[in-house]
Scaffold this motif. Sequence first.
Motif, PDB file in Angstrom:
ATOM      1  N   ARG A 164      -9.075  33.900  20.971  1.00 47.04           N
ATOM      2  CA  ARG A 164      -8.775  34.861  19.891  1.00 47.04           C
ATOM      3  C   ARG A 164      -8.429  34.125  18.603  1.00 47.04           C
ATOM      4  N   ASP A 167     -11.582  33.114  17.145  1.00 44.37           N
ATOM      5  CA  ASP A 167     -12.255  34.266  16.547  1.00 44.37           C
ATOM      6  C   ASP A 167     -11.800  34.489  15.105  1.00 44.37           C
ATOM      7  N   ALA A 176     -13.355  36.883  20.157  1.00 46.59           N
ATOM      8  CA  ALA A 176     -12.297  37.739  20.696  1.00 46.59           C
ATOM      9  C   ALA A 176     -12.845  38.715  21.724  1.00 46.59           C
ATOM     10  N   LYS A 179     -15.025  35.858  24.549  1.00 43.45           N
ATOM     11  CA  LYS A 179     -14.283  34.636  24.892  1.00 43.45           C
ATOM     12  C   LYS A 179     -15.190  33.428  25.113  1.00 43.45           C
TER      13      LYS A 179
END
Length: 205
Positions: A164, A167, A176, A179
């Motif tokens: 995340r 991201d 996000a 993954k």
Amino acid sequence: MEASDAMDKIIVGFDEAGRGPLAGPVSAGAVILPDDFPLEILNDSKKMSEARREMAESVIKEKALWGFAVVDHATIDKINILQASLLAMRLAFEDMLLRLDAWCDSRGIEKSVFALDNLQGISDGNFCPEVPIECRAVVKADSKFAQVMAASIIAKVGRDRIMREYDARYPEYGYARHKGYPTAAHKEACRRLGPSPIQRLTFKY
């Protein structure tokens, strides 16, 4: 402490997350569970919702002795994903040992209880990391041993958190959401934009 019926040793669970993705690190967890741990919150991390995994991770970090480590995409490309996964497990074990003194002090336990001779590792899969304790590999250990379930949760939640963060740095790749796993959207982004700065270049995408 949790112990092996055969060896009467304290079990250290090992597991990894992120062997299959096309981008980002592979992660690993190492966990020893105390006798009073609420085992009912554990499962193979792949069978749990994100919310349940994150709740369980917080309890593991509060009550258990745990370690977490990652090996980055460049090292994966250099030494291959299997060796990188085993390296991550070894580093997670070392991280766990760094927490040992404080954890024992907080629970009033003598550190000598956790002498290396008293520990037995169980690793999910077919291979064991190079750690200075007895270790055995068990296929599907993450659905059989609570300690390995806990390690799988530490590895999975920790890696998802990192992805995340990636991201936010590279939003066009959608890390996000997937993954780094080889979803159609991820592959399409790679074809359209080229590999991201965290792409595993030895993986076909």
